[in-house]
Enzyme design. Structure first.
Site, PDB file in Angstrom:
ATOM      1  NE  ARG A  51      26.857 -18.511 -30.445  1.00 36.33           N
ATOM      2  CZ  ARG A  51      27.536 -17.799 -31.348  1.00 36.33           C
ATOM      3  NH1 ARG A  51      27.630 -16.483 -31.205  1.00 36.33           N
ATOM      4  NH2 ARG A  51      28.124 -18.383 -32.354  1.00 36.33           N
ATOM      5  CE  LYS A 150      25.618 -19.854 -35.214  1.00 37.86           C
ATOM      6  NZ  LYS A 150      25.268 -18.977 -36.328  1.00 37.86           N
ATOM      7  CD  GLU A 183      22.378 -10.614 -36.165  1.00 33.99           C
ATOM      8  OE1 GLU A 183      23.471 -11.050 -35.753  1.00 33.99           O
ATOM      9  OE2 GLU A 183      21.296 -11.133 -35.867  1.00 33.99           O
TER      10      GLU A 183
HETATM   11  N1  PMP Z   1      25.052 -12.871 -36.351  1.00 34.89           N
HETATM   12  C1  PMP Z   1      24.570 -13.935 -37.006  1.00 34.89           C
HETATM   13  C2  PMP Z   1      23.168 -13.912 -37.488  1.00 34.89           C
HETATM   14  C3  PMP Z   1      25.379 -15.061 -37.224  1.00 34.89           C
HETATM   15  O1  PMP Z   1      24.896 -16.121 -37.874  1.00 34.89           O
HETATM   16  C4  PMP Z   1      26.710 -15.042 -36.760  1.00 34.89           C
HETATM   17  C5  PMP Z   1      27.597 -16.229 -37.010  1.00 34.89           C
HETATM   18  N2  PMP Z   1      27.495 -17.160 -35.976  1.00 34.89           N
HETATM   19  C6  PMP Z   1      27.172 -13.905 -36.071  1.00 34.89           C
HETATM   20  C7  PMP Z   1      26.309 -12.833 -35.899  1.00 34.89           C
HETATM   21  C8  PMP Z   1      28.562 -13.829 -35.531  1.00 34.89           C
HETATM   22  O2  PMP Z   1      28.729 -14.690 -34.423  1.00 34.89           O
HETATM   23  P1  PMP Z   1      30.095 -15.408 -34.116  1.00 34.89           P
HETATM   24  O3  PMP Z   1      31.126 -14.330 -34.036  1.00 34.89           O
HETATM   25  O4  PMP Z   1      29.882 -16.054 -32.814  1.00 34.89           O
HETATM   26  O5  PMP Z   1      30.362 -16.349 -35.208  1.00 34.89           O
END
Ligand code: PMP
Length: 288
Positions: A51, A150, A183
């Protein structure tokens, strides 16, 4: 004293610094990951590294390491800091440039890896559930700044968190510009209705790695997961709501905008998935 990886060197934390001309600092021009290690094993390391590279690819940032080298550097950073249960933050910025925003002026990306001890983010709230607040700030549109990158530009998420803080919530619920659930400020959102689990598609949010793990755990436990458009109504009227993220892990939400969700306590399916996630995290992963 913790050691920070900077461009292949391990630097004591008190001396770990990047230039004020680094475009990660000046413009949020860069990408990062958040990864956890449990009991000496890194959870879903390859997925996180992939990622990170996908985020970099989307912004035309060429990471000066292979994915294998990055994974090794992450494990090395944990080893050098004697950490077995930890949170790791690899960061790749556009690097040193001038005060203009043009990335062509940046010759070499900066690679940083920070590893720290960090327990479950919400402390005692896993027992009682989080209070979430839907915020007025909308998630970055996919055709403006795709939430699947990200990137170091988290101001959109921070504005949401500020609003949730001001309104007395533990986490924000961010909608997209069409009013669909996107989210949380740092996690994905799920709602359970009639024993089925629903969560938004990942066009308007980050494709979470914990989200993916929850899909697998649900399937293993015979629970159906459906990706679909959701609105606030769906959350308010859900039997259970929970969020997932590397830092948050699986965390129940029991109140949204003043509405009590379901019984007002973490529900049975959420609790089942919380336990299953813990077990998975403790029993899988790449050895440090
Ligand atoms: N959404 C956002 C905006 C985030 O920063 C994160 C944390 N990485 C997530 C969702 C959850 O992703 P992950 O389960 O891969 O940590």
């Amino acid at each position: 004293m913790s050691l920070i990886y900077i461009d292949g060197e391990y630097v004591p934390a008190e001396n770990a610094a990047v230039s004020v001309f680094d475009h990660g600092f000046l413009y949020g021009d860069g990408v990062f990951e958040g990864i956890r290690a449990y009991g000496g094993r890194v959870f879903r390391l390859e997925d996180h590294v992939r990622r990170l590279f996908d985020s970099a690819q989307a912004i035309m940032l060429c990471i000066p390491l292979s994915q294998e080298e990055m994974a090794l550097a992450i494990r090395d950073t944990l080893r050098k800091n004697n950490l077995r249960d930890a949170y790791v933050r690899p960061i790749v910025t556009r690097g040193y440039g001038d005060l203009g925003l043009d990335p062509l002026k940046c010759r070499k990306p900066t690679v940083i890896i920070v590893a720290v001890e960090w327990g479950a983010m919400y402390g005692s709230l896993y027992e009682v559930g989080l209070t979430a607040i839907s915020v007025s700030v909308r998630r970055n549109a996919p055709d403006a700044l795709p939430p699947n990158i990200k990137s170091l530009n988290y101001l959109n998420n921070i504005l949401a968190k500020i609003e949730a803080n001001v309104k007395g919530g533990n986490e924000a619920i961010i909608l997209d510009s069409q009013g669909r659930i996107s989210e949380g400020s740092g996690d994905n959102i799920f709602v359970i209705k009639n024993k089925k689990v629903y969560t938004p598609h990942t066009l308007n949010n980050l494709k979470g790695i914990t989200r993916e793990a929850v899909f697998e755990l649900a399937e293993k436990n015979g629970i159906e997961v459906i990706e679909t458009d959701l609105g606030l109504f769906d959350l308010y009227t859900g039997d259970e709501v929970f969020v997932t993220g590397t830092a948050a892990e699986v965390a129940p939400v029991t109140k949204i905008d003043g509405r009590i969700i379901g019984s007002g306590k973490p529900g049975p399916i959420t609790k089942e998935l919380m336990v299953a996630f813990r077990e998975l995290a403790m029993s899988s992963g790449t050895p440090i």
